[in-house]
Design an enzyme around this catalytic site. Structure first.
Site, mmCIF file in Angstrom:
data_model
loop_
_atom_site.group_PDB
_atom_site.id
_atom_site.type_symbol
_atom_site.label_atom_id
_atom_site.label_comp_id
_atom_site.label_asym_id
_atom_site.label_seq_id
_atom_site.Cartn_x
_atom_site.Cartn_y
_atom_site.Cartn_z
ATOM 1 N N ASP A 1 16.551 -1.127 -1.857
ATOM 2 C CA ASP A 1 15.111 -0.939 -1.655
ATOM 3 C C ASP A 1 14.862 0.548 -1.457
ATOM 4 O OD1 ASP A 1 12.344 -1.133 -0.526
ATOM 5 O OD2 ASP A 1 12.825 -3.281 -0.487
ATOM 6 N N ASN B 1 7.289 0.256 0.290
ATOM 7 C CA ASN B 1 6.325 -0.678 0.883
ATOM 8 C C ASN B 1 6.994 -1.582 1.938
ATOM 9 O OD1 ASN B 1 3.635 -1.623 1.049
ATOM 10 N ND2 ASN B 1 4.188 -3.455 -0.117
ATOM 11 N N LEU C 1 -5.923 -12.142 1.176
ATOM 12 C CA LEU C 1 -6.700 -12.919 2.145
ATOM 13 C C LEU C 1 -5.926 -13.234 3.429
ATOM 14 C CD1 LEU C 1 -9.250 -14.556 2.819
ATOM 15 C CD2 LEU C 1 -8.203 -16.485 1.620
ATOM 16 N N TYR D 1 -1.587 -4.199 -13.273
ATOM 17 C CA TYR D 1 -0.462 -4.873 -12.595
ATOM 18 C C TYR D 1 0.009 -6.072 -13.416
ATOM 19 C CZ TYR D 1 1.772 -8.137 -9.364
ATOM 20 O OH TYR D 1 2.628 -9.037 -8.789
ATOM 21 N N ASN E 1 0.181 -18.020 -4.931
ATOM 22 C CA ASN E 1 -0.177 -17.142 -3.806
ATOM 23 C C ASN E 1 0.688 -17.426 -2.573
ATOM 24 O OD1 ASN E 1 -2.448 -17.130 -5.706
ATOM 25 N ND2 ASN E 1 -3.459 -15.863 -4.185
ATOM 26 N N LYS F 1 3.652 -7.045 -15.518
ATOM 27 C CA LYS F 1 4.455 -8.274 -15.388
ATOM 28 C C LYS F 1 4.659 -8.911 -16.766
ATOM 29 C CE LYS F 1 5.240 -8.319 -11.002
ATOM 30 N NZ LYS F 1 6.596 -8.153 -10.487
ATOM 31 N N THR G 1 -0.861 -13.992 -12.310
ATOM 32 C CA THR G 1 -1.820 -13.049 -12.884
ATOM 33 C C THR G 1 -1.587 -12.835 -14.393
ATOM 34 O OG1 THR G 1 -2.976 -11.004 -12.368
ATOM 35 C CG2 THR G 1 -0.601 -10.896 -12.396
ATOM 36 N N SER H 1 4.143 -13.415 -12.050
ATOM 37 C CA SER H 1 2.952 -13.745 -11.272
ATOM 38 C C SER H 1 1.989 -14.582 -12.083
ATOM 39 C CB SER H 1 2.281 -12.430 -10.869
ATOM 40 O OG SER H 1 0.971 -12.649 -10.426
ATOM 41 N N ASP I 1 16.388 3.649 -5.566
ATOM 42 C CA ASP I 1 15.276 3.284 -6.444
ATOM 43 C C ASP I 1 15.854 2.582 -7.672
ATOM 44 O OD1 ASP I 1 13.157 3.635 -8.536
ATOM 45 O OD2 ASP I 1 12.181 4.735 -6.916
ATOM 46 N N GLY J 1 11.294 -6.330 1.354
ATOM 47 C CA GLY J 1 9.871 -6.697 1.298
ATOM 48 C C GLY J 1 9.614 -8.113 1.785
HETATM 49 P P1 NAD Z 1 6.677 -6.216 -1.219
HETATM 50 O O1 NAD Z 1 5.926 -4.969 -1.525
HETATM 51 O O2 NAD Z 1 6.682 -6.706 0.190
HETATM 52 O O3 NAD Z 1 8.197 -6.059 -1.695
HETATM 53 C C1 NAD Z 1 8.567 -5.249 -2.778
HETATM 54 C C2 NAD Z 1 9.710 -4.361 -2.303
HETATM 55 O O4 NAD Z 1 10.142 -3.532 -3.383
HETATM 56 C C3 NAD Z 1 9.311 -3.435 -1.157
HETATM 57 O O5 NAD Z 1 10.259 -3.559 -0.123
HETATM 58 C C4 NAD Z 1 9.332 -2.048 -1.786
HETATM 59 O O6 NAD Z 1 9.662 -1.053 -0.856
HETATM 60 C C5 NAD Z 1 10.358 -2.220 -2.885
HETATM 61 N N1 NAD Z 1 10.213 -1.327 -4.035
HETATM 62 C C6 NAD Z 1 9.079 -1.011 -4.710
HETATM 63 N N2 NAD Z 1 9.350 -0.174 -5.729
HETATM 64 C C7 NAD Z 1 10.704 0.024 -5.718
HETATM 65 C C8 NAD Z 1 11.590 0.784 -6.521
HETATM 66 N N3 NAD Z 1 11.150 1.520 -7.560
HETATM 67 N N4 NAD Z 1 12.907 0.751 -6.232
HETATM 68 C C9 NAD Z 1 13.371 0.030 -5.171
HETATM 69 N N5 NAD Z 1 12.571 -0.695 -4.368
HETATM 70 C C10 NAD Z 1 11.255 -0.701 -4.640
HETATM 71 O O7 NAD Z 1 6.143 -7.338 -2.201
HETATM 72 P P2 NAD Z 1 6.416 -8.902 -2.235
HETATM 73 O O8 NAD Z 1 5.162 -9.585 -1.879
HETATM 74 O O9 NAD Z 1 7.667 -9.214 -1.516
HETATM 75 O O10 NAD Z 1 6.616 -9.111 -3.793
HETATM 76 C C11 NAD Z 1 7.892 -9.128 -4.405
HETATM 77 C C12 NAD Z 1 7.717 -9.268 -5.902
HETATM 78 O O11 NAD Z 1 6.973 -10.450 -6.181
HETATM 79 C C13 NAD Z 1 6.958 -8.124 -6.549
HETATM 80 O O12 NAD Z 1 7.554 -7.833 -7.787
HETATM 81 C C14 NAD Z 1 5.568 -8.685 -6.748
HETATM 82 O O13 NAD Z 1 4.918 -8.086 -7.848
HETATM 83 C C15 NAD Z 1 5.876 -10.154 -7.035
HETATM 84 N N6 NAD Z 1 4.756 -11.045 -6.713
HETATM 85 C C16 NAD Z 1 4.230 -11.046 -5.448
HETATM 86 C C17 NAD Z 1 3.139 -11.871 -5.163
HETATM 87 C C18 NAD Z 1 2.517 -11.867 -3.789
HETATM 88 O O14 NAD Z 1 1.386 -12.362 -3.651
HETATM 89 N N7 NAD Z 1 3.191 -11.369 -2.751
HETATM 90 C C19 NAD Z 1 2.607 -12.697 -6.152
HETATM 91 C C20 NAD Z 1 3.182 -12.681 -7.426
HETATM 92 C C21 NAD Z 1 4.273 -11.854 -7.689
HETATM 93 N N1 UFG Z 2 -10.544 -12.751 -0.463
HETATM 94 C C1 UFG Z 2 -11.614 -12.578 0.388
HETATM 95 N N2 UFG Z 2 -11.536 -11.555 1.304
HETATM 96 C C2 UFG Z 2 -10.453 -10.738 1.411
HETATM 97 C C3 UFG Z 2 -9.360 -10.937 0.530
HETATM 98 C C4 UFG Z 2 -9.450 -11.949 -0.402
HETATM 99 O O1 UFG Z 2 -12.598 -13.296 0.331
HETATM 100 O O2 UFG Z 2 -10.459 -9.824 2.263
HETATM 101 C C5 UFG Z 2 -10.590 -13.863 -1.445
HETATM 102 C C6 UFG Z 2 -10.494 -13.432 -2.896
HETATM 103 O O3 UFG Z 2 -11.767 -13.107 -3.421
HETATM 104 C C7 UFG Z 2 -9.857 -14.659 -3.544
HETATM 105 C C8 UFG Z 2 -8.952 -15.212 -2.441
HETATM 106 O O4 UFG Z 2 -9.458 -14.675 -1.223
HETATM 107 O O5 UFG Z 2 -10.842 -15.608 -3.834
HETATM 108 C C9 UFG Z 2 -7.489 -14.815 -2.610
HETATM 109 O O6 UFG Z 2 -7.398 -13.413 -2.739
HETATM 110 P P1 UFG Z 2 -5.985 -12.654 -2.631
HETATM 111 O O7 UFG Z 2 -6.271 -11.197 -2.773
HETATM 112 O O8 UFG Z 2 -5.261 -13.106 -1.418
HETATM 113 O O9 UFG Z 2 -5.183 -13.243 -3.867
HETATM 114 P P2 UFG Z 2 -5.401 -13.088 -5.448
HETATM 115 O O10 UFG Z 2 -5.297 -14.454 -6.033
HETATM 116 O O11 UFG Z 2 -6.624 -12.329 -5.750
HETATM 117 O O12 UFG Z 2 -4.170 -12.210 -5.892
HETATM 118 C C10 UFG Z 2 -2.842 -12.458 -5.434
HETATM 119 C C11 UFG Z 2 -2.018 -11.192 -5.578
HETATM 120 C C12 UFG Z 2 -1.810 -10.887 -7.047
HETATM 121 C C13 UFG Z 2 -1.228 -12.083 -7.743
HETATM 122 C C14 UFG Z 2 -2.096 -13.295 -7.532
HETATM 123 C C15 UFG Z 2 -1.475 -14.516 -8.163
HETATM 124 O O13 UFG Z 2 -2.667 -10.089 -4.964
HETATM 125 O O14 UFG Z 2 -0.896 -9.830 -7.150
HETATM 126 O O15 UFG Z 2 -2.271 -13.522 -6.127
HETATM 127 O O16 UFG Z 2 -0.164 -14.651 -7.755
HETATM 128 F F1 UFG Z 2 -1.159 -11.826 -9.054
#
Ligand code: NAD
Ligand code: UFG
Length: 339
Positions: free
Chosen positions: A32, A36, A200, A149, A179, A153, A127, A125, A59, A11
């Site tokens: 993986d 996704n 975003l 979600y 973020n 966490k 969140t 996160s 998985d 990912g």
């Molecule tokens: P991502 O979706 O790109 O990566 C997650 C990976 O896990 C993917 O490759 C997916 O195929 C794999 N996966 C999902 N379910 C699985 C399962 N049951 N078994 C094996 N593989 C599985 O997401 P990311 O942005 O790289 O996020 C990684 C982690 O960080 C996640 O746990 C996410 O919740 C957390 N996180 C992400 C963000 C963000 O904004 N990207 C913010 C806070 C926390």
């Molecule tokens: N936004 C827009 N237009 C879009 C997408 C987002 O205006 O098309 C705005 C949102 O309203 C927000 C900001 O851009 O004000 C950021 O939005 P994101 O969706 O990029 O990020 P969030 O903070 O809402 O959420 C992300 C992840 C969550 C995680 C959180 C904190 O999606 O999983 O960051 O780590 F929990």
């Protein structure tokens, strides 16, 4: 050879972390299920680093298979990225989120117990905090997630806390990401969301490259300097580096830690859009629309605990994040598969 199991390693954050691990002398072993992501992302990591990278399509809920992989590679630690992460989707199908994120982590921890792997780094996160009582969020802020979600966490954080208290595991790092955006500076790897991006930055980048006509800004009537939402964006390479530092900390100081990973600075939607326009030289048309249900107006991190415990602080700024996001997006307008 310090072998580390990286779940969800194909990912967005996982691929960047594999690159950093290899650079610091660790040997990542990826698991993986590609729900996704795609195996092509791992080929890019191999190409970029000029290293072998073992990977398994599996998985994390398959406890026996994960146990076997941990034992086969004699892994000393697990970095656990695997899970589902879309907030809106989690409202529509909560059971899938509890299954992947909570049952998945339970299964993984059980496999680690069985295999005798004792070090765990978990992707949590911002969140988990929910509506801010004060800002910046410190790690002691009340935990009150507002969507399924976030609940998953928090559930895992509580499971880890109980496990540590039982003595079942000592070395646990809970990393609360703010973020993450941007990409490796080479443009070889980056975020490749399936379908319409929820977040975003990938949306902005797809507008800039011509895949989408305009960005919908979700609300311009928030109590923020320009009325749009404010977040703490951090470079994914900075974030990846923190995982290596967490493993290094286990070596010198065993124990459990929880840290925020952010820059400590808030950026509005409009500020991000203009930084991206400057970095890409492309215009990003916008339309103002209604607020997105469940969104918080503004939040950012107090990252001082990460500096104190890990020696980590964000090194890249917003202009770097936009430059590297554009390198990835412009070189791979359709992501990994169709590049
Ligand atoms: P991502 O979706 O790109 O990566 C997650 C990976 O896990 C993917 O490759 C997916 O195929 C794999 N996966 C999902 N379910 C699985 C399962 N049951 N078994 C094996 N593989 C599985 O997401 P990311 O942005 O790289 O996020 C990684 C982690 O960080 C996640 O746990 C996410 O919740 C957390 N996180 C992400 C963000 C963000 O904004 N990207 C913010 C806070 C926390
Ligand atoms: N936004 C827009 N237009 C879009 C997408 C987002 O205006 O098309 C705005 C949102 O309203 C927000 C900001 O851009 O004000 C950021 O939005 P994101 O969706 O990029 O990020 P969030 O903070 O809402 O959420 C992300 C992840 C969550 C995680 C959180 C904190 O999606 O999983 O960051 O780590 F929990």
């Amino acid at each position: 050879m310090k072998q580390v199991l990286v779940t969800g390693g194909a990912g967005y954050i996982g691929t960047h972390t594999c690159v950093e691990l290899l650079a610091r002398g660790y040997t990542p072993v990826v698991v993986d299920n590609f729900v996704n992501s795609s195996p092509a992302a791992l080929d890019r990591v191999r190409r970029l680093t000029n290293h072998e990278l073992r990977s398994y399509e599996a998985d994390v809920r398959d406890t026996a298979r994960i146990t076997e992989i941990l034992k086969k590679h004699d892994c000393e630690a697990v970095i656990h990225f695997a899970g589902l992460k879309a907030v809106g989707d989690s409202v529509a199908r909560p059971l899938d989120y509890y299954s992947a994120n909570v049952i998945g982590t339970h299964s993984l921890l059980s496999a680690m117990m069985e295999a005798g792997t004792g070090r765990f780094v978990f992707s949590s996160s911002a969140t988990v905090y929910g509506e801010p009582e004060f800002l910046p969020y410190t790690e002691s802020h009340r935990l009150s997630p507002t969507n399924p979600y976030g609940q998953t966490k928090l559930s895992v954080e509580l499971m880890l806390k109980d496990l540590v208290e039982s003595g079942g595991m000592t070395d646990v790092a809970i990393l609360r990401y703010f973020n993450p955006i941007g990409a490796h500076a080479s443009g070889e790897i980056g975020e490749d969301p399936h379908g319409v991006p929820n977040n975003l930055m990938p949306f902005v980048a797809q507008v800039a490259v011509g895949r989408r006509p305009a960005l919908n800004v979700f609300g311009n009537d928030y109590d923020t300097p320009d009325g749009t939402g404010v977040r703490d964006y951090l470079h994914v390479v900075d974030l990846a580096r923190a995982h290596v530092l967490a493993l290094e900390r286990f070596e010198r100081e065993p124990g459990a830690i929880t840290v925020n990973l952010g820059t400590g600075h808030g950026t509005s939607v409009l500020e991000l859009v203009s930084a991206f326009e400057a970095a890409s030289g492309r215009k990003v048309p916008i339309n103002f629309g209604p607020r997105r249900c469940g969104d918080i107006a503004a939040f950012w991190a107090d990252p001082s605990q990460a500096e104190a415990l890990l020696g980590w602080r964000a090194e890249y700024g917003l202009a770097d994040m936009c430059r590297d996001q554009w390198a990835w997006q412009s070189q791979n307008p359709n992501g990994f598969e169709l590049a």
